[in-house]
Motif scaffolding. Structure first.
Motif, PDB file in Angstrom:
ATOM      1  N   ASN A  88      20.816  -6.189 -59.680  1.00 10.72           N
ATOM      2  CA  ASN A  88      20.679  -6.469 -58.244  1.00 10.72           C
ATOM      3  C   ASN A  88      19.527  -6.138 -57.493  1.00 10.72           C
ATOM      4  N   GLY A  89      18.658  -5.547 -57.927  1.00 13.09           N
ATOM      5  CA  GLY A  89      17.195  -5.451 -57.285  1.00 13.09           C
ATOM      6  C   GLY A  89      17.551  -4.894 -55.954  1.00 13.09           C
ATOM      7  N   LYS A  90      18.307  -3.510 -55.888  1.00 13.96           N
ATOM      8  CA  LYS A  90      18.144  -2.788 -54.904  1.00 13.96           C
ATOM      9  C   LYS A  90      18.361  -1.179 -55.016  1.00 13.96           C
ATOM     10  N   ILE A  91      17.886  -0.267 -54.095  1.00 15.45           N
ATOM     11  CA  ILE A  91      17.890   1.038 -54.140  1.00 15.45           C
ATOM     12  C   ILE A  91      19.337   1.494 -53.793  1.00 15.45           C
ATOM     13  N   PRO A  92      19.938   2.440 -54.304  1.00 12.34           N
ATOM     14  CA  PRO A  92      19.540   3.583 -55.199  1.00 12.34           C
ATOM     15  C   PRO A  92      19.789   3.204 -56.524  1.00 12.34           C
ATOM     16  N   VAL A  93      19.055   3.886 -57.438  1.00 15.10           N
ATOM     17  CA  VAL A  93      19.343   4.011 -58.812  1.00 15.10           C
ATOM     18  C   VAL A  93      19.046   5.417 -59.224  1.00 15.10           C
TER      19      VAL A  93
ATOM     20  N   ASP B  85      14.104   5.485 -47.929  1.00 13.36           N
ATOM     21  CA  ASP B  85      14.592   6.230 -46.709  1.00 13.36           C
ATOM     22  C   ASP B  85      15.509   5.235 -45.886  1.00 13.36           C
ATOM     23  N   THR B  86      16.633   5.193 -46.582  1.00 12.84           N
ATOM     24  CA  THR B  86      17.639   4.123 -45.648  1.00 12.84           C
ATOM     25  C   THR B  86      19.083   5.036 -46.081  1.00 12.84           C
ATOM     26  N   PRO B  87      20.188   4.233 -45.304  1.00 24.67           N
ATOM     27  CA  PRO B  87      21.366   5.071 -45.598  1.00 24.67           C
ATOM     28  C   PRO B  87      21.850   5.061 -46.863  1.00 24.67           C
ATOM     29  N   ASN B  88      21.666   4.067 -47.649  1.00 21.99           N
ATOM     30  CA  ASN B  88      22.054   4.422 -49.361  1.00 21.99           C
ATOM     31  C   ASN B  88      21.344   5.082 -49.970  1.00 21.99           C
ATOM     32  N   GLY B  89      19.959   5.131 -49.804  1.00 17.27           N
ATOM     33  CA  GLY B  89      19.213   6.062 -50.334  1.00 17.27           C
ATOM     34  C   GLY B  89      19.385   7.522 -50.020  1.00 17.27           C
ATOM     35  N   ARG B  90      19.564   7.947 -48.897  1.00 20.12           N
ATOM     36  CA  ARG B  90      19.750   9.228 -48.355  1.00 20.12           C
ATOM     37  C   ARG B  90      21.007   9.894 -48.933  1.00 20.12           C
ATOM     38  N   LYS B  91      22.039   8.948 -49.232  1.00 23.56           N
ATOM     39  CA  LYS B  91      23.025   9.639 -50.026  1.00 23.56           C
ATOM     40  C   LYS B  91      22.916  10.304 -51.194  1.00 23.56           C
ATOM     41  N   ILE B  92      22.044   9.869 -51.947  1.00 18.55           N
ATOM     42  CA  ILE B  92      21.904  10.523 -53.201  1.00 18.55           C
ATOM     43  C   ILE B  92      21.027  11.656 -53.332  1.00 18.55           C
TER      44      ILE B  92
ATOM     45  N   GLU C 184       8.906  -3.679 -54.365  1.00 16.89           N
ATOM     46  CA  GLU C 184       8.956  -3.057 -55.656  1.00 16.89           C
ATOM     47  C   GLU C 184      10.430  -3.054 -56.269  1.00 16.89           C
ATOM     48  N   GLN C 185      11.303  -3.234 -55.395  1.00 14.24           N
ATOM     49  CA  GLN C 185      12.766  -3.466 -56.156  1.00 14.24           C
ATOM     50  C   GLN C 185      13.265  -4.937 -57.031  1.00 14.24           C
ATOM     51  N   HIS C 186      12.045  -5.729 -56.537  1.00 13.48           N
ATOM     52  CA  HIS C 186      12.210  -6.958 -57.353  1.00 13.48           C
ATOM     53  C   HIS C 186      11.381  -7.139 -58.610  1.00 13.48           C
ATOM     54  N   THR C 187      10.772  -6.060 -58.731  1.00 10.45           N
ATOM     55  CA  THR C 187       9.825  -6.305 -60.280  1.00 10.45           C
ATOM     56  C   THR C 187      10.699  -6.173 -61.548  1.00 10.45           C
TER      57      THR C 187
ATOM     58  N   PHE D  68      23.566   2.262 -61.003  1.00 12.39           N
ATOM     59  CA  PHE D  68      23.291   1.748 -59.600  1.00 12.39           C
ATOM     60  C   PHE D  68      24.444   1.655 -59.111  1.00 12.39           C
ATOM     61  N   GLU D  69      24.259   1.153 -57.554  1.00 11.68           N
ATOM     62  CA  GLU D  69      25.224   1.271 -56.466  1.00 11.68           C
ATOM     63  C   GLU D  69      25.674   2.625 -56.135  1.00 11.68           C
ATOM     64  N   SER D  70      25.159   2.836 -54.670  1.00 11.05           N
ATOM     65  CA  SER D  70      25.122   4.344 -54.252  1.00 11.05           C
ATOM     66  C   SER D  70      26.536   5.059 -54.449  1.00 11.05           C
ATOM     67  N   ASN D  71      27.733   4.502 -54.277  1.00 10.90           N
ATOM     68  CA  ASN D  71      28.968   4.974 -54.382  1.00 10.90           C
ATOM     69  C   ASN D  71      29.400   5.347 -55.851  1.00 10.90           C
TER      70      ASN D  71
ATOM     71  N   ASP E  87       9.172   1.205 -52.744  1.00  8.86           N
ATOM     72  CA  ASP E  87       8.324   0.684 -51.255  1.00  8.86           C
ATOM     73  C   ASP E  87       9.101  -0.770 -51.364  1.00  8.86           C
ATOM     74  N   LEU E  88      10.291  -0.778 -50.513  1.00  6.32           N
ATOM     75  CA  LEU E  88      11.088  -1.885 -50.206  1.00  6.32           C
ATOM     76  C   LEU E  88      10.269  -3.221 -49.581  1.00  6.32           C
ATOM     77  N   GLY E  89       9.488  -2.796 -48.645  1.00 10.49           N
ATOM     78  CA  GLY E  89       8.629  -3.452 -47.922  1.00 10.49           C
ATOM     79  C   GLY E  89       7.409  -4.601 -48.764  1.00 10.49           C
TER      80      GLY E  89
HETATM   81  N1  LIG Z   1      26.060  -1.691 -52.330  1.00 13.84           N
HETATM   82  C1  LIG Z   1      24.718  -1.121 -52.632  1.00 13.84           C
HETATM   83  C2  LIG Z   1      23.640  -1.388 -51.451  1.00 13.84           C
HETATM   84  C3  LIG Z   1      22.364  -1.361 -51.790  1.00 13.84           C
HETATM   85  C4  LIG Z   1      21.250  -1.847 -50.523  1.00 13.84           C
HETATM   86  O1  LIG Z   1      21.686  -2.668 -49.793  1.00 13.84           O
HETATM   87  N2  LIG Z   1      20.183  -1.038 -50.562  1.00 13.84           N
HETATM   88  C5  LIG Z   1      19.221  -1.703 -49.846  1.00 13.84           C
HETATM   89  C6  LIG Z   1      18.674  -0.328 -49.138  1.00 13.84           C
HETATM   90  S1  LIG Z   1      19.636   0.574 -48.296  1.00 13.84           S
HETATM   91  C7  LIG Z   1      17.896  -2.332 -50.721  1.00 13.84           C
HETATM   92  O2  LIG Z   1      17.730  -1.553 -51.420  1.00 13.84           O
HETATM   93  N3  LIG Z   1      17.432  -3.208 -49.889  1.00 13.84           N
HETATM   94  C8  LIG Z   1      16.413  -4.106 -50.371  1.00 13.84           C
HETATM   95  C9  LIG Z   1      16.626  -5.301 -50.699  1.00 13.84           C
HETATM   96  O3  LIG Z   1      17.825  -5.902 -50.545  1.00 13.84           O
HETATM   97  O4  LIG Z   1      15.823  -6.374 -50.968  1.00 13.84           O
HETATM   98  C10 LIG Z   1      24.763   0.385 -52.781  1.00 13.84           C
HETATM   99  O5  LIG Z   1      25.551   0.928 -52.032  1.00 13.84           O
HETATM  100  O6  LIG Z   1      23.829   0.816 -53.442  1.00 13.84           O
END
Ligand SMILES: N[C@@H](CCC(=O)N[C@@H](CS)C(=O)NCC(=O)O)C(=O)O
Length: 207
Positions: A49-54, A8-15, A37-40, A65-68, A32-34
């Protein structure tokens, strides 16, 4: 059928907003970013790159990956939320890049220094507040001239910018300084599909 790995973050909400706007079938896999789980290894096979969204297309298993990039994929494959002509597409891409390269990183840093930094850092706060205000001004001037970010119609560029720019209160920014942007936030925020998308991403994890 898509599986959207989101938080539930700006990049996640886009999708989820784009999927709701397009009426495409999908399920949400909350990450669960806290808990990290993004680093498993399993998640990093989807996004190194270990980030949501995918977004995974379950028909062939392809992860994106990469929200845009995901927004652009959904728009071009559906032929909606993006103009059909080349110049119109380029304009959407231009604003998608501006959002990913500038609005997201600068507002993200401002949020972190306001809400998550272990110690106050006045220089960082001043720097990122100044840059965020400059970017709100860029979008204000654009929206004073056109009804939507990329021109006359609502596109994925609006979705990409909206989820970030709507966070102005958390960022300590006075939206009164940008009236055209404020009106656009309200107009886009009133879209039923956008509200459904926000609700899907906000669902508690593991339900
Ligand atoms: N440029 C990437 C940025 C993705 C990004 O920063 N995701 C954040 C949440 S909004 C994230 O996964 N953070 C967790 C981390 O960095 O460990 C995109 O647009 O998808």
């Amino acid at each position: 059928m898509y599986t959207a790995y989101l938080a539930d973050t700006p990049n996640g909400r886009k999708i989820s907003i784009a999927l709701e706007e397009l009426g495409l079938p999908y399920r949400v896999q909350h990450v669960d970013l806290g808990a990290g789980e993004q680093h498993t290894p399993a998640f990093e096979r989807l996004n190194p790159n270990g980030k949501i969204p995918v977004l995974v297309n379950e028909d062939d298993g392809t992860p994106l990956f990469e929200s845009n990039a995901i927004l652009f994929h959904l728009a071009t494959h559906s032929g909606r939320l993006i103009p059909a002509d080349g110049n119109g597409r380029d304009t959407v891409l231009q604003w998608l890049f501006l959002q990913a390269a500038s609005i997201g990183p600068m507002l993200g840093q401002l949020w972190w220094f306001r809400h998550a930094a272990p110690a106050p850092n006045e220089q960082a706060l001043a720097r990122y507040t100044k840059e965020a205000r400059r970017l709100y001004g860029v979008i204000e001037r654009r929206l004073a001239a056109t009804p939507y970010i990329a021109g006359d119609t609502y596109t994925v560029a609006d979705i990409a910018c909206w989820t970030w720019l709507v966070t102005h209160e958390e960022l300590g920014l006075d939206i009164g300084a940008w009236p055209a942007l404020a009106a656009w936030l309200d107009k886009v925020g009133a879209r039923p599909a956008l509200q459904r998308g926000l609700a899907r991403t906000a669902e508690p994890a593991h339900v």
